[in-house]
Design a protein around this motif. Structure first.
Motif, PDB file in Angstrom:
ATOM      1  N   ALA A 142       0.713  -1.341  -0.025  1.00  0.00           N
ATOM      2  CA  ALA A 142      -0.017  -0.043  -0.081  1.00  0.00           C
ATOM      3  C   ALA A 142       0.890   1.355  -0.115  1.00  0.00           C
ATOM      4  CB  ALA A 142      -0.872   0.065   1.185  1.00  0.00           C
ATOM      5  N   VAL A 143       1.977   1.356   0.936  1.00  0.00           N
ATOM      6  CA  VAL A 143       2.920   2.481   0.684  1.00  0.00           C
ATOM      7  C   VAL A 143       3.614   2.715  -0.631  1.00  0.00           C
ATOM      8  CG1 VAL A 143       5.014   3.241   1.765  1.00  0.00           C
ATOM      9  CG2 VAL A 143       3.197   2.208   3.326  1.00  0.00           C
ATOM     10  N   ASN A 144       4.094   1.481  -1.233  1.00  0.00           N
ATOM     11  CA  ASN A 144       4.475   1.569  -2.760  1.00  0.00           C
ATOM     12  C   ASN A 144       3.322   2.291  -3.528  1.00  0.00           C
ATOM     13  OD1 ASN A 144       7.046   0.849  -2.001  1.00  0.00           O
ATOM     14  ND2 ASN A 144       6.420  -1.383  -2.345  1.00  0.00           N
ATOM     15  N   GLU A 145       2.046   1.838  -3.382  1.00  0.00           N
ATOM     16  CA  GLU A 145       1.158   2.474  -4.161  1.00  0.00           C
ATOM     17  C   GLU A 145       0.812   3.943  -3.892  1.00  0.00           C
ATOM     18  OE1 GLU A 145      -2.587   0.372  -3.749  1.00  0.00           O
ATOM     19  OE2 GLU A 145      -1.719  -1.829  -4.334  1.00  0.00           O
ATOM     20  N   TYR A 146       0.935   4.266  -2.610  1.00  0.00           N
ATOM     21  CA  TYR A 146       0.900   5.655  -2.458  1.00  0.00           C
ATOM     22  C   TYR A 146       1.831   6.384  -3.043  1.00  0.00           C
ATOM     23  CZ  TYR A 146       0.094   9.772   0.618  1.00  0.00           C
ATOM     24  OH  TYR A 146       0.231  11.111   1.004  1.00  0.00           O
ATOM     25  N   ASP A 147       3.041   6.251  -2.985  1.00  0.00           N
ATOM     26  CA  ASP A 147       4.312   6.596  -3.553  1.00  0.00           C
ATOM     27  C   ASP A 147       4.072   6.850  -4.841  1.00  0.00           C
ATOM     28  OD1 ASP A 147       5.416   7.005  -1.166  1.00  0.00           O
ATOM     29  OD2 ASP A 147       6.824   5.404  -1.212  1.00  0.00           O
ATOM     30  N   GLU A 148       3.830   5.835  -5.610  1.00  0.00           N
ATOM     31  CA  GLU A 148       3.555   5.984  -7.070  1.00  0.00           C
ATOM     32  C   GLU A 148       2.101   6.775  -7.492  1.00  0.00           C
ATOM     33  OE1 GLU A 148       2.743   2.046  -8.514  1.00  0.00           O
ATOM     34  OE2 GLU A 148       4.610   1.340  -7.986  1.00  0.00           O
ATOM     35  N   ALA A 149       1.157   6.705  -6.619  1.00  0.00           N
ATOM     36  CA  ALA A 149       0.027   7.908  -6.928  1.00  0.00           C
ATOM     37  C   ALA A 149       0.655   9.214  -6.484  1.00  0.00           C
ATOM     38  CB  ALA A 149      -0.918   7.548  -5.873  1.00  0.00           C
ATOM     39  N   LEU A 150       1.392   9.445  -5.667  1.00  0.00           N
ATOM     40  CA  LEU A 150       1.983  10.949  -5.146  1.00  0.00           C
ATOM     41  C   LEU A 150       2.838  11.312  -6.444  1.00  0.00           C
ATOM     42  CD1 LEU A 150       2.073  12.938  -3.135  1.00  0.00           C
ATOM     43  CD2 LEU A 150       3.953  11.881  -2.100  1.00  0.00           C
ATOM     44  N   GLU A 151       3.568  10.440  -6.886  1.00  0.00           N
ATOM     45  CA  GLU A 151       4.344  11.039  -8.078  1.00  0.00           C
ATOM     46  C   GLU A 151       3.557  11.220  -9.324  1.00  0.00           C
ATOM     47  OE1 GLU A 151       7.422  11.504  -7.953  1.00  0.00           O
ATOM     48  OE2 GLU A 151       7.667  11.121  -5.933  1.00  0.00           O
ATOM     49  N   LYS A 152       2.495  10.576  -9.449  1.00  0.00           N
ATOM     50  CA  LYS A 152       1.570  11.195 -10.753  1.00  0.00           C
ATOM     51  C   LYS A 152       0.679  12.406  -9.989  1.00  0.00           C
ATOM     52  CE  LYS A 152       0.434   6.473 -12.370  1.00  0.00           C
ATOM     53  NZ  LYS A 152      -0.697   5.472 -12.405  1.00  0.00           N
ATOM     54  N   TYR A 153       0.634  12.694  -9.061  1.00  0.00           N
ATOM     55  CA  TYR A 153      -0.125  13.737  -8.574  1.00  0.00           C
ATOM     56  C   TYR A 153       0.712  15.244  -8.680  1.00  0.00           C
ATOM     57  CZ  TYR A 153      -2.381  17.221  -5.183  1.00  0.00           C
ATOM     58  OH  TYR A 153      -2.823  18.192  -4.807  1.00  0.00           O
ATOM     59  N   ILE A 154       2.024  14.966  -8.222  1.00  0.00           N
ATOM     60  CA  ILE A 154       2.903  16.165  -8.333  1.00  0.00           C
ATOM     61  C   ILE A 154       3.159  16.874  -9.500  1.00  0.00           C
ATOM     62  CG2 ILE A 154       5.389  16.769  -7.773  1.00  0.00           C
ATOM     63  CD1 ILE A 154       4.155  16.515  -5.224  1.00  0.00           C
ATOM     64  N   PRO A 155       3.035  16.494 -10.774  1.00  0.00           N
ATOM     65  CA  PRO A 155       3.417  16.908 -11.915  1.00  0.00           C
ATOM     66  C   PRO A 155       2.074  17.871 -12.232  1.00  0.00           C
ATOM     67  CG  PRO A 155       4.125  14.828 -12.177  1.00  0.00           C
ATOM     68  CD  PRO A 155       3.557  14.870 -10.906  1.00  0.00           C
ATOM     69  N   VAL A 156       0.786  17.478 -11.878  1.00  0.00           N
ATOM     70  CA  VAL A 156      -0.537  18.172 -12.122  1.00  0.00           C
ATOM     71  C   VAL A 156      -0.759  19.211 -11.225  1.00  0.00           C
ATOM     72  CG1 VAL A 156      -2.688  17.907 -12.068  1.00  0.00           C
ATOM     73  CG2 VAL A 156      -1.641  15.896 -12.557  1.00  0.00           C
ATOM     74  N   LEU A 157      -0.261  18.950  -9.955  1.00  0.00           N
ATOM     75  CA  LEU A 157       0.034  20.293  -8.990  1.00  0.00           C
ATOM     76  C   LEU A 157       0.905  21.166  -9.452  1.00  0.00           C
ATOM     77  CD1 LEU A 157      -0.948  21.163  -6.083  1.00  0.00           C
ATOM     78  CD2 LEU A 157       1.213  19.998  -5.161  1.00  0.00           C
ATOM     79  N   MET A 158       2.019  21.260  -9.850  1.00  0.00           N
ATOM     80  CA  MET A 158       3.242  21.737 -10.325  1.00  0.00           C
ATOM     81  C   MET A 158       2.583  22.748 -11.691  1.00  0.00           C
ATOM     82  SD  MET A 158       5.346  21.689  -8.225  1.00  0.00           S
ATOM     83  CE  MET A 158       5.630  20.745  -6.641  1.00  0.00           C
ATOM     84  N   ALA A 159       1.903  22.013 -12.459  1.00  0.00           N
ATOM     85  CA  ALA A 159       1.201  22.518 -13.776  1.00  0.00           C
ATOM     86  C   ALA A 159       0.355  23.434 -13.426  1.00  0.00           C
ATOM     87  CB  ALA A 159       0.739  21.513 -14.643  1.00  0.00           C
ATOM     88  N   GLN A 160      -0.718  22.957 -12.496  1.00  0.00           N
ATOM     89  CA  GLN A 160      -1.712  24.025 -12.145  1.00  0.00           C
ATOM     90  C   GLN A 160      -1.098  25.301 -11.620  1.00  0.00           C
ATOM     91  OE1 GLN A 160      -4.149  21.766  -9.073  1.00  0.00           O
ATOM     92  NE2 GLN A 160      -5.781  23.021  -9.667  1.00  0.00           N
ATOM     93  N   ALA A 161      -0.110  25.116 -10.736  1.00  0.00           N
ATOM     94  CA  ALA A 161       0.848  26.306  -9.877  1.00  0.00           C
ATOM     95  C   ALA A 161       1.362  27.245 -10.928  1.00  0.00           C
ATOM     96  CB  ALA A 161       1.514  25.956  -8.884  1.00  0.00           C
ATOM     97  N   LYS A 162       1.850  26.732 -11.972  1.00  0.00           N
ATOM     98  CA  LYS A 162       2.771  27.294 -12.902  1.00  0.00           C
ATOM     99  C   LYS A 162       1.793  28.474 -13.939  1.00  0.00           C
ATOM    100  CE  LYS A 162       5.954  26.651 -16.840  1.00  0.00           C
ATOM    101  NZ  LYS A 162       5.265  27.726 -17.537  1.00  0.00           N
TER     102      LYS A 162
END
Length: 326
Positions: free
Chosen positions: A73-93
């Protein structure tokens, strides 16, 4: 239109849905930042819902003392977070490009629940706090852990991070901390210089350039220009396309303010400026000022003749002599 629809059908069938939607929003951003933001927001909401779901799974697995399930589950969380970060950064940009730093900070604060331990998130929060110019103390809280984490190998830290931390220290009257950090950078640069004499290292140069530019922007040209000049020593190792770009902006700002009679500068500082420009002229013969040549082939020859630090330094020196009547 039909061709586009066919391409969408083919691509969407072969690509990860999240990646497809992300790239689609990036393309839309070119013509409609508002619509792109809405699309990024939809994607981000789905990512956060998934992250909360996985967090709940981790908690349940821990309650059941199922270590294998927890690890999965922790590995799944880390993978999901790595997918979320680029979306967040694109939004902020989108708001970063509009220099709406308050809105960028709000976007980052909404994601603190998931990203507060992520290095990329912390670094970008530090940058947006720094850019607001009234939150230097808060910026230090994010920059410091990044620098301290790599303190034994400080040159592995981005030069702009070190520069921004030094400026934040200065702007919050923590001059001793700024000086300690700069001494540490200088010591490591000297050590690396012994190990690899041919290697050019710009960390301390960029720190001094940023500090000098800050003081020039605030009207303290004497101190600012002195810092800029200091940053380029020795010229054979520090004078480059990027460092010259920022240094010359400070000199042009000085000349503009002198021409408008908005400031007074001591003669000794002006003499230092002339000496600096002469050194730049001497060492800048083979240093280009710009990468891209003009598209017009007829202008290529003229561009090559003027595209050196030597040419621009000579020009700026002439302007300074003219304005100061030296």
């Amino acid at each position: 239109k039909q061709w586009y629809q066919r391409r969408v059908a083919i691509t969407s069938g072969k690509m990860d849905p999240y990646l497809y939607e992300y790239l689609d929003a990036i393309i839309v951003q070119q013509s409609s930042p508002e619509e792109a933001f809405r699309r990024f927001d939809d994607i981000a909401n789905r990512h956060t819902d998934n992250l909360r779901k996985i967090t709940k799974q981790v908690q349940e697995c821990r309650q059941n003392n199922d270590e294998a399930a927890v690890k999965k589950a922790v590995n799944e969380y880390d993978e999901a977070l790595e997918k979320y970060i680029p979306v967040l950064m694109a939004q902020a940009k989108i708001y970063w490009d509009k220099t709406n730093y308050n809105m960028v900070e709000k976007i980052f604060r909404k994601s603190v629940e998931f990203c507060n331990e992520h290095d990329s998130w912390k670094l970008n929060v530090a940058h947006v706090l720094f850019m607001q110019e009234n939150k230097y103390k808060e910026a230090i809280g994010f920059y410091e852990p990044i620098v301290k984490k790599h303190y034994d190998n400080i040159l592995s830290v981005s030069a702009i991070v070190l520069a921004n931390l030094c400026v934040s220290y200065i702007m919050t009257s923590q001059n001793e901390e700024a000086e300690d950090l700069m001494r540490k950078i200088e010591k490591e640069e000297e050590q690396m210089g012994y190990e690899d004499p041919e290697r050019k290292i710009y960390h301390l140069c960029i720190v001094n350039l940023v500090i000098g530019t800050l003081y020039c922007a605030k009207g303290n040209f004497e101190f600012g220009i002195t810092r800029v000049i200091k940053s380029m020593e020795p010229y054979s190792k520090k004078l480059g396309m990027d460092t010259w770009h920022y240094a010359k902006r400070c000199f042009l700002g000085l000349i503009e303010n002198l021409a408008k009679h908005m400031i007074m500068v001591r003669d000794v500082v002006l003499q230092d400026c002339i000496q600096f420009l002469e050194h730049a002229e001497l060492y800048g013969k083979n240093v280009a000022c710009r990468i891209q040549p003009p598209l017009n082939a007829a202008a290529m020859h003229e561009f090559q003749g003027k595209n050196t630090v030597t040419y621009e330094a000579r020009l700026i020196k002439g302007l300074l002599l003219l304005v100061c009547d030296l």
